[in-house]
Design a protein around this motif. Structure first.
Motif, short mmCIF file in Angstrom:
data_model
loop_
_atom_site.label_atom_id
_atom_site.label_comp_id
_atom_site.label_asym_id
_atom_site.label_seq_id
_atom_site.Cartn_x
_atom_site.Cartn_y
_atom_site.Cartn_z
N LYS A 115 0.82 -1.20 0.00
CA LYS A 115 0.00 0.00 0.00
C LYS A 115 0.86 1.26 0.00
CE LYS A 115 -4.50 -0.89 0.28
NZ LYS A 115 -5.53 -0.22 -0.53
N GLN B 68 -0.36 -5.29 6.16
CA GLN B 68 -0.48 -6.29 5.11
C GLN B 68 0.32 -7.54 5.46
OE1 GLN B 68 0.68 -3.18 2.04
NE2 GLN B 68 -0.92 -4.26 0.89
N ASN C 37 -4.38 -7.42 2.25
CA ASN C 37 -4.61 -6.24 3.08
C ASN C 37 -5.36 -6.67 4.34
OD1 ASN C 37 -3.45 -4.41 1.25
ND2 ASN C 37 -5.29 -4.52 0.00
N ASN D 172 -7.63 -4.78 -4.84
CA ASN D 172 -6.75 -5.79 -4.25
C ASN D 172 -7.12 -7.20 -4.67
OD1 ASN D 172 -5.29 -3.85 -2.65
ND2 ASN D 172 -7.12 -3.71 -1.37
#
Length: 982
Positions: free
Chosen positions: A544, A567, A578, A707
């Motif tokens: 991220k 994560q 995530n 994601n």
């Protein structure tokens, strides 16, 4: 970031403190929700959250609040939200006006019954499939939903009796004061008297049954209505001073009591009520399709709780700002946390007891290191243990430490990394210069002292992290400019990236497989094996953020905390998950984390969040309610056909995702136009296509999580753009038939015209032959030969030679012109000159002619019909001058104008009238060429060519009306060279 709204104002140095509630987020005002007053909420069957507020009705999709406009209203404030079995949304304002949503507008549902209009108080209403049930204080009305007409009016059993009405599916239950119940449908629709008498009762449907209890501060038993049977249960056990507003149901097993000071999770059977969401005036609670709890308040807006499994513990609320900077697990029961204000606390997870250490508040706790052998806790503020709040030793230990096997401390600080002799051992006040710390004697530097002791210093450079290897044979130090590995056996290695580039680490961690993990502030996470970088994780492959704050390992997976999210990395597969999204903690700011044996500990800006490694039960599907297509202001249905001249179309869509709404994206493909998928951001809800070509199209669109965790069903909207009428099969057949017909007519006309034209050409050639015969007629040849004979008799040999030369030239030119319809003016003048010379020799000295040429262009460039002028000249000689006594004169003028050639032929002969009289007397004389051929030849030229030839013949007279001859005006238009071959 969203701020947490929970806070607790109690603190113990020792003892039990109940201060844990679910982690909850607040929507800030006015950035998102445009009001702080929310009366009612609804989670509909499409996934939307509806909010009834003092400023109107709002629809929420996880990203934006959309206000629904009224068509007509007396008041903006609405409440009493419901959804009927057909999916329609209903609400009512406080002026007795009922509304339903149609075409994204609140339509006023007008009552035609004056009795309803005259009711002073409307308690509530219920919308079923076919009916609207409206309860006033005195009456219950059943209304036909489609017409608005009252079917029946049912009087309440006692004055001011009806206090609540609710539905469970299509079942209707109304409650009246003093224990009256009305049920629909029933064998006999009437009020039934019960044994319990309540006032201010509110009822709610759990989906399985209907339940009710009193609002306010009364604590009488609740009741349940199930399958038409009513039974009492125990009263809920909340403090008597708490004011109850409302009841809410989030599932068959989750019933809530909404109060002035918080929301209680209520077990109706036992009466047990547990405070879950404290310190707010809560009006309603709903649960969305993904498991989030939405809490509305009367004066503080909207809150969302991702999961009841995420517990928030306030560690030091008395400080006013419970910002936890560090957390470390000591054992199964105990963790140690540090705050940004320097507070250090031992926290027992099971008992929730806290032990605050007596450290002066100053700088934040930057590290917590536990010495499991000696049971001591090392921080940058000093050393403590688990037994006493008093510190063992207060000192500044920099930014990170490790403890070697001799119990010495290696300290990483802001200006150097050095070694301290065992800080808890018996140390002399002074150590001779020759002693120092033998283990690190090879690192001793001259004139480096600390409290009078010589100490080993590795580098006089700022360092951020130090890590002891699992083998305890070496350690790493992360400096501001490089990463070093030091061996206790006197060797130093600089760990660098490929191409000898510097590796500047912020945090270090060694895995169970002896991989070194180096987290950086701007390049992500490096995986190092044998001092070589073997892998890197960054934003380009799933992280991220590249700003890594902390790293841990559990079960072979790497846990990475960045300034954006927490994560998990599978090093072998490279898959990154995530974690905060999975656990319902998206958007949470995590300063540090610790992996407890059966819990995840998160140090956040608002306290300690603990999760038992369970994500909330989430519906992974992204809701995608519908696609709306608009073309030329009209909404289309699927498989619609657009006219060819109205081929613009707009699509409106709105996917719903509450778990991590900013991760939502769209991909779409217009089959028939696009060959590949295209991406759209989550904040785009419109697609426009302009000037689509005729054909069949199908918009395929899908919402997905960036994601790769969730995705919606694939939505499809097929439609057609019709071909223009000239491309339709019927029009093509019609035009084909028409074209064949036109072609047939044209060919027929063209062939006919061709035949006519060919006939005209043949006639023209015939007229030309006639002109040639006229030029070469026997009479003319006889006259020429006769003239030659006369000249020979007179022995005028030279003139005979000239005459015969002219005659032969004239015959040759005449034959050359026989295959030409057009020729140059120069050739025509030459022919006329030869002819006139022959005639002049015949008349001897009585005949004179003049040729006058006034041209702008060369005579060779001017095109005229061949042998057209010669007949006019011949007629002037034969019929005008031949019979004239005396001098005979002929004048020919060629004058060029803008539009063509003007030719004037004038003679002083006897005139046409006298010539006709002579011709009538001599009947054996052949008719002149002019009367037979000239007009016909001109007519033929005029029919073959667009340009027209004109001619005029005028008789000339003197003052006594005696004939003076004839004047001819011939106009020949400009013929270009292309027309020569026609």
């Amino acid at each position: 970031m969203k701020r947490l709204f929970l806070s607790v104002y109690m603190i113990f140095l020792f003892g039990l403190v109940k201060a844990q509630f679910p982690y909850t987020q607040k929507f800030t005002y006015p950035a998102q929700l445009p009001t702080q007053v929310v009366y009612d909420m609804l989670s509909d069957n499409k996934g939307y959250i509806w909010l009834a507020t003092d400023k109107g009705l709002f629809r929420f999709n996880g990203r934006a609040f959309v206000k629904i406009p009224f068509d007509n209203t007396s008041m903006q404030s609405v409440s009493y939200l419901q959804q009927d079995s057909e999916g329609n949304i209903w609400c009512m304002n406080f002026y007795k006006e009922l509304f339903s949503i149609k075409n994204d507008t609140l339509r006023n549902y007008y009552f035609t019954d004056k009795r309803i209009v005259n009711e002073s108080v409307i308690v509530n209403y219920v919308a079923t499939k076919q009916h609207i049930w409206l309860a006033s204080l005195e009456n219950l009305y059943q209304i036909d939903k489609s017409t608005g007409k009252t079917i029946k009016k049912i009087y309440s059993p006692e004055y001011l009796g009806i206090s609540s009405i609710v539905k469970n599916g299509e079942e209707i239950v109304a409650y009246g004061a003093k224990g009256w119940i009305f049920k629909y449908p029933a064998k006999k629709e009437e009020w039934i008297k019960t044994t319990f008498k309540y006032n201010d009762t509110r009822m709610m449907s759990s989906g399985k049954f209907i339940y009710g209890a009193q609002i306010g501060k009364m604590r009488l038993p609740a009741f349940i209505v199930q399958n038409g049977v009513l039974k009492l249960t125990k009263p809920f056990n909340i403090p008597e001073e708490v004011l109850v507003f409302h009841f809410a149901s989030t599932s068959e097993s989750e019933q809530w009591i909404c109060t002035q000071t918080g929301a209680y999770l209520w077990n109706i059977e036992t009466g047990n009520a547990r405070l879950v969401f404290p310190n707010q005036s809560i009006t309603d609670i709903v649960k969305d399709y993904q498991g989030n709890y939405w809490i509305s308040t009367l004066d503080n807006g909207l809150f969302v709780c991702p999961s009841l499994n995420n517990k928030l513990y306030t560690i030091n609320p008395s400080a006013g700002f419970d910002n936890i900077s560090k957390v470390t697990t000591i054992n199964n029961d105990t963790v140690v946390v540090g705050s940004t204000k320097g507070m250090l606390t031992t926290f027992n997870i099971k008992s929730e007891s806290r032990l605050h250490y007596k450290l002066p508040l100053a700088t934040e706790i930057q590290f917590i290191t536990y010495d499991s052998i000696n049971k001591n806790i090392f921080t940058n503020r000093g050393i403590v243990n688990l037994k006493s709040p008093d510190p063992v030793k207060v000192d500044d230990y920099g930014k990170s430490i490790i403890i070697d096997h001799k119990k010495n401390l290696i300290v990483a600080s802001y200006n150097r990394t050095y070694v301290l002799n065992n800080p808890l051992g018996n140390q002399p006040k002074e150590t001779p210069d020759t002693t120092g710390i033998p283990l690190y004697s090879h690192y001793m530097k001259n004139n480096i002292f600390r409290q009078g002791l010589r100490i080993p210093v590795f580098r006089n450079a700022r360092s951020t992290k130090i890590l002891l290897s699992k083998t305890k044979k070496y350690f790493w130090i992360a400096y501001y400019d490089d990463l070093y590995r030091y061996c206790f056996s006197d060797s130093t290695i600089v760990v660098r990236k490929k191409n000898n580039q510097k590796l500047i680490a912020r945090t270090l961690y060694e895995t169970s497989d002896y991989f070194l993990l180096a987290g950086t502030s701007n390049e992500g996470l490096y995986v190092i094996e044998h001092d070589k970088v073997i892998k890197r994780f960054h934003t380009g492959n799933g992280l991220k953020s590249n700003n890594v704050i902390g790293v841990h390992e559990r079960n072979g997976k790497i846990w990475v905390n960045t300034d954006e999210s927490l994560q998990i990395i599978d090093i072998k597969s490279g898959i990154i998950t995530n974690l905060l999204d999975e656990y319902g903690l998206g958007g949470l700011t995590v300063n540090d984390f610790s992996l407890h044996p059966d819990k995840l500990l998160l140090a956040t800006t608002s306290g300690l969040v603990i999760n038992d490694y369970r994500g909330k039960p989430v519906n992974g599907i992204i809701y995608f309610p519908a696609i709306k297509a608009i073309s030329n202001g009209l909404e289309l249905t699927m498989n619609s056909s657009l006219p060819a001249d109205k081929n613009n179309i707009s699509f409106y869509f709105d996917a719903i995702q509450y778990k991590s709404p900013t991760n939502l994206n769209y991909r779409y493909k217009l089959v028939g136009l696009d060959t590949s998928w295209k991406a759209l951001s989550y904040n785009i809800g419109t697609l426009n296509f302009y000037r689509l070509t005729p054909g069949s199209y199908d918009l395929n669109i899908q919402a997905y999580d960036i994601n790769g965790i969730y995705e919606s069903d694939l939505k499809s909207f097929p439609f057609k753009v019709l071909k223009p009428f000239w491309q339709q099969w019927w029009f093509i057949i019609l035009m084909t038939c028409f074209s064949i017909g036109v072609a047939y007519i044209f060919l027929k006309f063209w062939s006919k015209r061709l035949m006519v034209r060919q006939g005209l050409k043949e006639r023209l050639f015939k007229s030309q032959l006639v002109a040639i015969r006229s030029q070469m007629n026997p009479h003319f040849i006889y006259n020429v030969l006769n003239t030659v004979q006369g000249l020979l008799y007179d022995n005028r040999k030279t003139e005979v030679g000239n005459l015969l030369g002219n005659f032969s030239d004239l015959m040759r030119k005449t034959l050359q012109a026989s295959d030409k319809q057009l020729q140059s003016l120069r050739e025509e003048i030459e022919n006329i000159t030869l002819y006139l010379e022959l005639e002049k020799a015949r008349f001897d000295k009585d005949f004179e002619y003049t040729l006058e040429v006034k041209l702008q262009d060369d005579s060779s460039d001017l095109i005229i019909p061949s042998m057209l002028l010669q007949p006019f000249v011949e007629n002037a000689v034969k019929h005008g001058l031949m019979h004239k006594a005396g001098k005979k004169e002929l004048s020919i003028k060629f004058i060029q104008s803008e539009y063509g050639l003007n030719i004037y032929v004038e003679d002083n002969g006897i005139g046409r009238k006298q010539s006709m009289q002579i011709n009538q007397r001599n009947k054996n004389k052949p008719q002149s060429f002019a009367t037979k051929a000239i007009s016909e030849r001109i007519e033929l030229f005029n029919r073959l060519y667009k340009l027209k030839i004109t001619h005029d013949v005028v008789d000339r007279y003197d003052e006594l009306n005696n004939s003076m001859g004839t004047a001819i005006h011939l106009f020949i238009p400009n013929y270009d060279k292309e027309q020569i071959n026609l």
